[in-house]
Design an enzyme around this catalytic site. Structure first.
Site, PDB file in Angstrom:
ATOM      1  N   GLU A 136    -113.864  27.571 -76.244  1.00 22.60           N
ATOM      2  CA  GLU A 136    -114.412  28.122 -77.619  1.00 22.60           C
ATOM      3  C   GLU A 136    -115.716  27.014 -77.511  1.00 22.60           C
ATOM      4  O   GLU A 136    -116.830  27.647 -77.504  1.00 22.60           O
ATOM      5  CB  GLU A 136    -113.512  27.961 -78.820  1.00 22.60           C
ATOM      6  CG  GLU A 136    -113.470  29.409 -78.821  1.00 22.60           C
ATOM      7  CD  GLU A 136    -111.645  29.191 -78.043  1.00 22.60           C
ATOM      8  OE1 GLU A 136    -110.719  30.254 -78.138  1.00 22.60           O
ATOM      9  OE2 GLU A 136    -111.224  27.813 -77.297  1.00 22.60           O
ATOM     10  N   HIS A 205    -103.112  31.107 -86.598  1.00 21.05           N
ATOM     11  CA  HIS A 205    -103.549  31.935 -86.873  1.00 21.05           C
ATOM     12  C   HIS A 205    -104.128  32.499 -87.917  1.00 21.05           C
ATOM     13  O   HIS A 205    -105.053  33.734 -88.517  1.00 21.05           O
ATOM     14  CB  HIS A 205    -103.239  33.133 -85.864  1.00 21.05           C
ATOM     15  CG  HIS A 205    -102.730  32.407 -84.908  1.00 21.05           C
ATOM     16  ND1 HIS A 205    -102.335  30.832 -84.195  1.00 21.05           N
ATOM     17  CD2 HIS A 205    -103.152  32.738 -83.282  1.00 21.05           C
ATOM     18  CE1 HIS A 205    -102.446  31.374 -82.564  1.00 21.05           C
ATOM     19  NE2 HIS A 205    -102.511  31.935 -82.530  1.00 21.05           N
TER      20      HIS A 205
END
Length: 400
Positions: A136, A205
Site C-alpha cells: 500500500e 478489517h
C-alpha cells in the site's frame, strides 16, 4: 440477501445538491424530481476532444429501497447497486479523460474485491487499470507521483484498514505537497475503499479510518451512503484538484436505487437533507443513516418529528446546512459508526458549540462506536455499534 432485510431498509431520499461544473465544462442544468423534492442534475455537455482541461441488525443485509426513492430522469433512469454506481462513475470519467487511471490490489482482471472495477481492465487496458503488489505504501506513493505529473489516479485500498500502511504517503505527501511545493504541484488523487463494521471481518478489517485522516491538512473526506450520491461523489472527487478520500461501507455495496441516465455530480462540501423535521436535528453518515431512519419510524409513532441530515462531507463540514437545522430544532444528536474518542462526532460537536451555541436548548448528544477492537462474533460485533433503539432513547432524553 434476505428479503426480510429489504422491508427494514425502506427509506425516502431528499434533495441532494449538485456541484458547480468546472469552468472548462459547459453544462446545462437539468431539474429532476426526487421524492417530490427538486434535485439539480448537472447534465454535462460533450468534452472538447478526449482530454479534460487541466484543471448490522438493520443494515447487515441491506439490499433494497422504496420505489418512492427513485429519481425520475428524462429517460426514466436505471436501477443500480451501489458498487455498480461507483463503477459507472469510473467508466464515465475514464472515457472522458485519458488521464484518469486506477491503481490497487486486484483492481484489474479480478475486478476488485467488491467488483467496483469489474471489466475496467478489458475496457481501458492494464496500464490504466493497474494491478499492484500487496504494498500500500508503494502504490499510494506512486499515485501521488502520478498526480503530481498530471494524471488523475484513483487508488483503491482493498480494505481501508490496509491504508494505515500508506499513512505517510497520504499525510506527508497527499495533504501537504501542494503547500510545501509553493503551489507548483496539485495532487488530484482519489483514495477510496471499503471499511466499517458488520461482516464479521474481525478487528483489523473492520476499521473506520475517518478519525485517523480528519486532522491531515489539505485532505478532503466524503462518505457515500446511497447509489445516487456514491456515483455523484466519485465523479466530483475525480474532477477535484484536491486529494479526496472517499469512504465506502462494506454493508452498503448491494443497496439498490434508481439513478438518472443523465450525467450528474454531487457537491463534495454539501450535506444531504434526508428527512425534514422540527423537534431534533440528527446528524449522521454512511451506514448509520439507515439505523437513524429505522429509529425515525419509531420516533414518529411516538410523536417526535426528527430532522435527519446525512453530513456526507466529513471534512469540511457543511455548517450552513447543519446550522440552519439547529436554528430550527435547537437540539442535536450525532450518530456515527466512528470511534467515540477523537472521532468525527467529537469534531462535529466542537464545531457546533463554536458556531451555534446560542441556538442550543439542550446538550449535544453523540452516539458512537465503543472504543474497543471490533469482535468477530456477530452478536458482540453488533453490540459495539449504535443500534436504532439507542437512537430512540437518546432523542427521548434530548426532547424531555
Amino acid at each position: 440477501m434476505a428479503a426480510a432485510a429489504a422491508s427494514s431498509l425502506q427509506y425516502t431520499l431528499h434533495g441532494v445538491g449538485a456541484a458547480s461544473p468546472k469552468p472548462t465544462r459547459s453544462a446545462a442544468p437539468v431539474v429532476a424530481r426526487r421524492s417530490g423534492v427538486s434535485v439539480r442534475v448537472a447534465a454535462a455537455a460533450r468534452r472538447s476532444g478526449s482530454a479534460r482541461a487541466h484543471g448490522g441488525l438493520v443494515a447487515r443485509a441491506a439490499v433494497a429501497v422504496n420505489a418512492d426513492a427513485a429519481v425520475e430522469s428524462k429517460s426514466g433512469g436505471h436501477e443500480v447497486l451501489l458498487f455498480e454506481a461507483l463503477r459507472e462513475a469510473l467508466i464515465e470519467e475514464m472515457k472522458a479523460d485519458p488521464t484518469v487511471c486506477v491503481f490497487g490490489e486486484d483492481v484489474g482482471h479480478y475486478g476488485g474485491s467488491y467488483k467496483v472495477t469489474k471489466g475496467l481492465a478489458e475496457m481501458f487496458g492494464d496500464l490504466r487499470v493497474l494491478d499492484t503488489p500487496i504494498a500500500e505504501n508503494s502504490f499510494t506513493g506512486m499515485g501521488v507521483g502520478a498526480a503530481m505529473k498530471g494524471l488523475r489516479p484513483v487508488v483503491e485500498g482493498m480494505n481501508m484498514g490496509f491504508l494505515l500502511l500508506a499513512y505517510n504517503q497520504i499525510s506527508n505527501n497527499c495533504g501537504m505537497l501542494h503547500y510545501t511545493s509553493g503551489g507548483q504541484f496539485k495532487i488530484p488523487i482519489v483514495i477510496r475503499g471499503p471499511g466499517g463494521v458488520g461482516r464479521q471481518l474481525g478487528a483489523e478489517h473492520s476499521q473506520r479510518l475517518e478519525s485517523y485522516f480528519q486532522s491531515i491538512p489539505g485532505l478532503q473526506m466524503v462518505a457515500c451512503s446511497t447509489p445516487y450520491n456514491a456515483k455523484g461523489l466519485m465523479k466530483a472527487a475525480i474532477r477535484s484538484e484536491n486529494p479526496v478520500v472517499l469512504f465506502e461501507h462494506v454493508l452498503l455495496y448491494n443497496l439498490k436505487e434508481k439513478i438518472p441516465d443523465e450525467e450528474y455530480i454531487c457537491c463534495l462540501e454539501e450535506a444531504e437533507m434526508v428527512r425534514p423535521g422540527e423537534h431534533v436535528t440528527i446528524l449522521t453518515y454512511s451506514r448509520m443513516r439507515y439505523h437513524v431512519m429505522q429509529a425515525a419510524k419509531t420516533l414518529v409513532n411516538k410523536g417526535y418529528d426528527p430532522e435527519v441530515i446525512d453530513i456526507r462531507s466529513l471534512k469540511p463540514f457543511d455548517l450552513h446546512t447543519i446550522g440552519n437545522s439547529i436554528k430550527k430544532t435547537h437540539r442535536v444528536l450525532i450518530v456515527e459508526e466512528c470511534m467515540r474518542t477523537g472521532g468525527i462526532g467529537a469534531s462535529l460537536r466542537s464545531a457546533i458549540i463554536d458556531n451555534f451555541w446560542d441556538y442550543l436548548d439542550a446538550p449535544i448528544m453523540c452516539l458512537s462506536s465503543q472504543d474497543v477492537p471490533t469482535p468477530y462474533a456477530a452478536t458482540l460485533e453488533d453490540a459495539t455499534v449504535v443500534q436504532p433503539a439507542q437512537i430512540v432513547a437518546a432523542v427521548e432524553q434530548i426532547c424531555q
